[in-house]
Design a protein around this motif. Sequence first.
Motif, PDB file in Angstrom:
ATOM      1  N   SER A 540       0.820  -1.210   0.000  1.00 15.39           N
ATOM      2  CA  SER A 540       0.000   0.000   0.000  1.00 15.39           C
ATOM      3  C   SER A 540       0.857   1.265   0.000  1.00 15.39           C
ATOM      4  O   SER A 540       0.572   2.229  -0.711  1.00 15.39           O
ATOM      5  CB  SER A 540      -0.924   0.002   1.226  1.00 15.39           C
ATOM      6  N   HIS A 541       1.926   1.248   0.780  1.00 19.99           N
ATOM      7  CA  HIS A 541       2.759   2.448   0.949  1.00 19.99           C
ATOM      8  C   HIS A 541       3.469   2.840  -0.348  1.00 19.99           C
ATOM      9  O   HIS A 541       3.580   4.031  -0.668  1.00 19.99           O
ATOM     10  CB  HIS A 541       3.781   2.200   2.060  1.00 19.99           C
ATOM     11  N   PHE A 542       3.940   1.851  -1.117  1.00 16.75           N
ATOM     12  CA  PHE A 542       4.711   2.122  -2.329  1.00 16.75           C
ATOM     13  C   PHE A 542       3.911   1.914  -3.609  1.00 16.75           C
ATOM     14  O   PHE A 542       4.504   1.885  -4.695  1.00 16.75           O
ATOM     15  CB  PHE A 542       5.953   1.224  -2.361  1.00 16.75           C
ATOM     16  N   SER A 543       2.606   1.773  -3.492  1.00 19.74           N
ATOM     17  CA  SER A 543       1.795   1.610  -4.695  1.00 19.74           C
ATOM     18  C   SER A 543       1.768   2.925  -5.482  1.00 19.74           C
ATOM     19  O   SER A 543       1.974   4.017  -4.930  1.00 19.74           O
ATOM     20  CB  SER A 543       0.377   1.181  -4.329  1.00 19.74           C
ATOM     21  N   SER A 544       1.517   2.833  -6.782  1.00 24.30           N
ATOM     22  CA  SER A 544       1.508   4.026  -7.626  1.00 24.30           C
ATOM     23  C   SER A 544       0.416   5.004  -7.212  1.00 24.30           C
ATOM     24  O   SER A 544       0.565   6.218  -7.369  1.00 24.30           O
ATOM     25  CB  SER A 544       1.317   3.613  -9.085  1.00 24.30           C
ATOM     26  N   SER A 545      -0.695   4.504  -6.679  1.00 19.50           N
ATOM     27  CA  SER A 545      -1.781   5.393  -6.269  1.00 19.50           C
ATOM     28  C   SER A 545      -1.452   6.170  -4.997  1.00 19.50           C
ATOM     29  O   SER A 545      -2.089   7.194  -4.721  1.00 19.50           O
ATOM     30  CB  SER A 545      -3.061   4.576  -6.056  1.00 19.50           C
ATOM     31  N   SER A 546      -0.468   5.718  -4.234  1.00 21.06           N
ATOM     32  CA  SER A 546      -0.119   6.389  -2.981  1.00 21.06           C
ATOM     33  C   SER A 546       1.023   7.399  -3.150  1.00 21.06           C
ATOM     34  O   SER A 546       1.342   8.125  -2.206  1.00 21.06           O
ATOM     35  CB  SER A 546       0.297   5.353  -1.924  1.00 21.06           C
TER      36      SER A 546
END
Length: 809
Positions: A540-546
């Motif tokens: 979640s932390h390194f996802s493109s949406s974040s």
Amino acid sequence: MARRCGRATSRFTVEIQIYPRRIATFAIWLCFCLLFPSAAEAGLYTASDQVIVLSQENVESVLINSSAAVLVEFYASWCGHCIAFSPVYKSLASDIKEWKPAVDLAAVDCAAEENRKVCTGFGIRAYPTIKFFHAYSKADSTGQAFKASTHDVRVLRHRIIDKLESHEEPWPPACPPLEPTSQAEIDSFFETNSVQHLALIFEDTKSYIGREVTLDLLQYENVAVRRVLSTEEGLVTKLGVTEFPSCYLYSPQGNLTRLKVNIEARTFYSYALQRLPGVVRSGKPLPVTLDILTNSTEEPWRPFNRSGVYMADLESTLHYSLRVEVAAHTLIKGEALTSLKKYISVLTKYFPGRPVVMSLLKSVNSWLQNQTGDEISYEALKEILDNSAQSPDTALPEGERWVGCQGSRPHLRRYPCGMWTLFHALTVQAKNAGGTDPQEVLSAMRNYVHSFFGCRACAEHFEIMATESLVEVNTLSSAVLWLWSRHNRVNNRLAGDLSEDPNFPKIQWPPPEMCPACHTVKENGEHKWSQEQVLLFLLSHFSSSSILTDYLEDESQILAKQREKHVSQQQALEAQKHVERKAREALDSMAHPLPSQPTMQEEEEEEEEEEGPQDEEEDGGEGAAADEMEGKTSETTPWAKPEMEVGRGRRQARRKPSIVGMRMRELQEDIVDLDSFVNQHYKAKALRVKQRTLQRKEEQEPWPVFGLGMELDAGLGMVGLQPMEADFEQDVGRQRKRLQKRELTGQYFVEEAELSHRGRWMSVLSIGFSKVDISLCVILYFLSSMCLLAMYLFFKTRLRLRRAKVALP
């Protein structure tokens, strides 16, 4: 008990003074390890494992009369049990890293030839053998036996504490007080100590948490830790403590505040206490406030969210990686070229960038994959990175704009932080995109670090970690967790290092406040990572949406800057080519002068020719004058050309040579000798005088004198007429000396009526020659006639003599 507490308090006061000396001692050991790496390379441990590698040269300085206690493993690198125990020993060294001022871990490979005498001297007969050396051990000490039959790091840590407490008097100053405190010590604590925080850990008699936390905080200033046993009923009742273990902060005013932690355990206590205001690592500066940060860095401080990932950091990392680090290799070939291709390929697949950046990465990847040779030049790669072909909507921002990776000082964090962030983002994107090769990203990272990463020691450490366990990665999830665990391992090793930013200390990440579910404990109270929760957090932390887009430069501005740079480069290139072409022409012309470009000598000869025939137009040039008056301009004699052509001829003769490198002749005044001046600059007046003379046959009044003005009209480029009566006389006077040197003494009169019949014939005969020239010609003619006459008489006399001799009998 009071004496014991007083002694313990004094020990804590002295420990900070000893710490700089311990740093110097550790630095010396590290130098020995670097100077004598053979044993380390052949053995099971290296300096990066935070284990001191012993040898014949440093064993005495480490074990004998040392201010710190030392736990030593004697092993043989070929021993199976030693190999199996080495990961446990490395974990123990990492776990008690903060205890180093009080206790160190060391190891020696007895299988190495150079270490056999050392192991024999300490009576080692079996492997592995672990011995404990107290502080200030004597020269004849062989150490105390240390039971290491278990692979439980927690049990080994507790046994080390037991050994430390068994030290005889005097108590080593580098070791903090480990015995329980009393109410009397607490009441007078702030009178004898200058720390800001006093942490009281209430625990049972058999608990080690208080002593572990005390040692964990040993390298930190402005905080002290004391343990209070549950059996200290008076103090426990007074403070109202009911839970064991628990931690309270005691203020100088006597207030007691409970420390808030997720779990009542050693790791959570240590982390929370290390983050208290004013608590810093010994020898480290205090954290810099925001106002000072704004003034101490090269660029303004950018407020940011510490729990976010910023695209500005990722793009800055790409810029530095491709335009600075890779640029250090002017020629990329072999293994480095293969590493670069894999690196760019992974970036093209998984980098979560903006469209313009992704378009550029695709261009670079396509170009690299089409290179079939064994090497490429960086200049060729730079042309693609700078988009010299000007492909639309394709650019990589230039310059660095750090946000989440900015440091409190210019030399802290930045690119290393950005590289870790980039690697984490790539592994997560590969997982979310459903990649097929679990080691694709990690292998590309490993190869890039090995071939291009500027910090060579860091590259070696990363290679060691990859060699040890990268083969175990068999899923995309395990690849994400492998990089996370190795990053924490590096953080543990570099905690307290000079490269650590005081505003961003090296911690085990993510901290409890960022991911509470990631932290848990075992049944025995030991800290444990919940890898399932850690994986969810990382994805979640390194996802493109974040990824946050704050502080990014607009794409249109990036493209505009790129176009401007391209135009300026083209202009500079054209200017350089022009200069080179001129230089080549100059060299060629100096070696082979061109016929169309006269030399200085030829120009002087042409000027002398123009100053030649001048007087012919006064008599013999009447026909030419008549033709000119009738408008006939073709095939006229040089001295009968119109005034405009004469003026243009003078300007062309005075024109600067176009050959670069030729010495320029100094421009002359527009006034020349009287011969050429009358001939060229007074054509109109002379022609008018001749015409009037032919018509009237009488003397005429002299016309006003006009000359060719040298002021060029900027718009028309024409030469105008201007009166020159007064200026002409002054200019003629300034040219007297030059005219005398050229022996031009003839004076001309423009009125035809004043010439006599004799003068007209002399003018026709002279045809522009002066009286001196005519005199010289007459003399030469006379001399030549005399010579011919003498030769005639000589040969005639010889002929007569020969005839007379033949007639004799």
